[in-house]
Design an enzyme around this catalytic site. Structure first.
Site, PDB file in Angstrom:
ATOM      1  N   ASP A  64      -4.959   4.961  -5.404  1.00 37.36           N
ATOM      2  CA  ASP A  64      -4.121   5.171  -6.583  1.00 37.36           C
ATOM      3  C   ASP A  64      -4.913   5.553  -7.820  1.00 37.36           C
ATOM      4  O   ASP A  64      -4.501   6.393  -8.599  1.00 37.36           O
ATOM      5  CB  ASP A  64      -3.319   3.897  -6.874  1.00 37.36           C
ATOM      6  CG  ASP A  64      -2.498   4.016  -8.142  1.00 37.36           C
ATOM      7  OD1 ASP A  64      -1.644   4.927  -8.207  1.00 37.36           O
ATOM      8  OD2 ASP A  64      -2.722   3.225  -9.077  1.00 37.36           O
ATOM      9  N   ASP A  99      -4.794   7.923   2.048  1.00 39.32           N
ATOM     10  CA  ASP A  99      -4.019   7.056   1.149  1.00 39.32           C
ATOM     11  C   ASP A  99      -3.891   7.666  -0.246  1.00 39.32           C
ATOM     12  O   ASP A  99      -4.065   6.978  -1.247  1.00 39.32           O
ATOM     13  CB  ASP A  99      -4.662   5.673   1.071  1.00 39.32           C
ATOM     14  CG  ASP A  99      -3.792   4.677   0.297  1.00 39.32           C
ATOM     15  OD1 ASP A  99      -2.559   4.869   0.231  1.00 39.32           O
ATOM     16  OD2 ASP A  99      -4.353   3.724  -0.266  1.00 39.32           O
ATOM     17  N   TYR A 100      -3.636   8.979  -0.309  1.00 40.83           N
ATOM     18  CA  TYR A 100      -3.388   9.581  -1.618  1.00 40.83           C
ATOM     19  C   TYR A 100      -2.046   9.097  -2.134  1.00 40.83           C
ATOM     20  O   TYR A 100      -1.076   9.013  -1.383  1.00 40.83           O
ATOM     21  CB  TYR A 100      -3.383  11.114  -1.529  1.00 40.83           C
ATOM     22  CG  TYR A 100      -4.763  11.702  -1.535  1.00 40.83           C
ATOM     23  CD1 TYR A 100      -5.454  11.853  -2.731  1.00 40.83           C
ATOM     24  CD2 TYR A 100      -5.365  12.110  -0.369  1.00 40.83           C
ATOM     25  CE1 TYR A 100      -6.729  12.396  -2.748  1.00 40.83           C
ATOM     26  CE2 TYR A 100      -6.631  12.659  -0.371  1.00 40.83           C
ATOM     27  CZ  TYR A 100      -7.299  12.799  -1.566  1.00 40.83           C
ATOM     28  OH  TYR A 100      -8.557  13.340  -1.583  1.00 40.83           O
ATOM     29  N   GLU A 101      -1.994   8.770  -3.421  1.00 41.01           N
ATOM     30  CA  GLU A 101      -0.760   8.267  -4.010  1.00 41.01           C
ATOM     31  C   GLU A 101      -0.288   9.100  -5.194  1.00 41.01           C
ATOM     32  O   GLU A 101       0.841   8.932  -5.655  1.00 41.01           O
ATOM     33  CB  GLU A 101      -0.952   6.805  -4.418  1.00 41.01           C
ATOM     34  CG  GLU A 101      -1.287   5.930  -3.220  1.00 41.01           C
ATOM     35  CD  GLU A 101      -1.528   4.475  -3.564  1.00 41.01           C
ATOM     36  OE1 GLU A 101      -1.104   4.022  -4.647  1.00 41.01           O
ATOM     37  OE2 GLU A 101      -2.146   3.780  -2.732  1.00 41.01           O
ATOM     38  N   ASN A 102      -1.139  10.000  -5.700  1.00 41.94           N
ATOM     39  CA  ASN A 102      -0.788  10.832  -6.848  1.00 41.94           C
ATOM     40  C   ASN A 102      -1.156  12.273  -6.532  1.00 41.94           C
ATOM     41  O   ASN A 102      -2.238  12.537  -6.004  1.00 41.94           O
ATOM     42  CB  ASN A 102      -1.543  10.359  -8.097  1.00 41.94           C
ATOM     43  CG  ASN A 102      -1.278   8.894  -8.373  1.00 41.94           C
ATOM     44  OD1 ASN A 102      -0.182   8.517  -8.728  1.00 41.94           O
ATOM     45  ND2 ASN A 102      -2.287   8.056  -8.177  1.00 41.94           N
TER      46      ASN A 102
END
Length: 187
Positions: A111, A151-154
């Protein structure tokens, strides 16, 4: 990014690797644990390991940002942002030698980086994939890792670009026998 586009992106990635995902989804004896992201001196031996399950430690995180001053995006050259003092290459080897059921991976993205958001923001698909393969292969070999976790969130890219970059990255790392597994965090 709109939620439907993100959902479509994850469906595309899952379709690319359906056999891998089915095998792992059908395995109730698989446990994954993120470790190292908050620099709280957590070490591998601090986590109890059940010898009856496959156990994957996931080092959090490798991020394509600079590591000095105020972190800024690189041209997709990944750097380590986990607690490398307590989770070093020798410690990875040690935990894997002590437990035959343990594998260790690194997670891409997350994140945030320091006090800002960490974005998936490739300048081009070809340069992102080329630089990601090169820098991640180096880290994976240095740390004796077995796989990667996404786990990319943006995002500052469209879902098709994300799917193409990640799909090509995983395919290349597997084809080159750099990794034996890949997982995608259900963000």
């Amino acid at each position: 990014m709109e939620l439907p586009k993100l959902f479509v992106t994850f469906l595309i990635i899952q379709a690319l690797f359906i056999s891998q995902i089915q095998v792992q989804a059908a395995n109730p004896n698989l446990f994954r644990e993120y470790i190292g992201s908050e620099f709280k001196n957590v070490k591998f031996p601090d986590v109890p390991i059940n010898s009856n399950v496959q156990f994957h430690f996931i080092l959090a995180f490798a991020i394509d940002y600079t590591t000095f001053g105020t972190p800024s995006p690189t041209n997709r050259k990944f750097n380590i942002f986990w607690d490398s003092n307590n989770l070093s290459p020798s410690q990875v080897s040690s935990i894997k030698n002590a437990h035959s059921n343990v594998k260790v991976a690194l997670s891409l993205g997350g994140d945030s980086v320091v006090n800002g958001l960490a974005y998936f923001s490739p300048s081009s698909i070809d340069s992102w994939v080329s630089n990601a393969v090169s820098s991640l292969t180096s880290i994976i070999k240095q740390y004796h890792l077995d796989g990667i976790d996404i786990d990319y969130e943006n995002f500052k890219a469209d879902p098709d670009t994300f799917a193409e970059c990640i799909g090509r990255l995983i395919t290349t790392l597997k084809r080159n026998k750099v990794i034996s597994f890949a997982s995608i965090a259900p963000y």
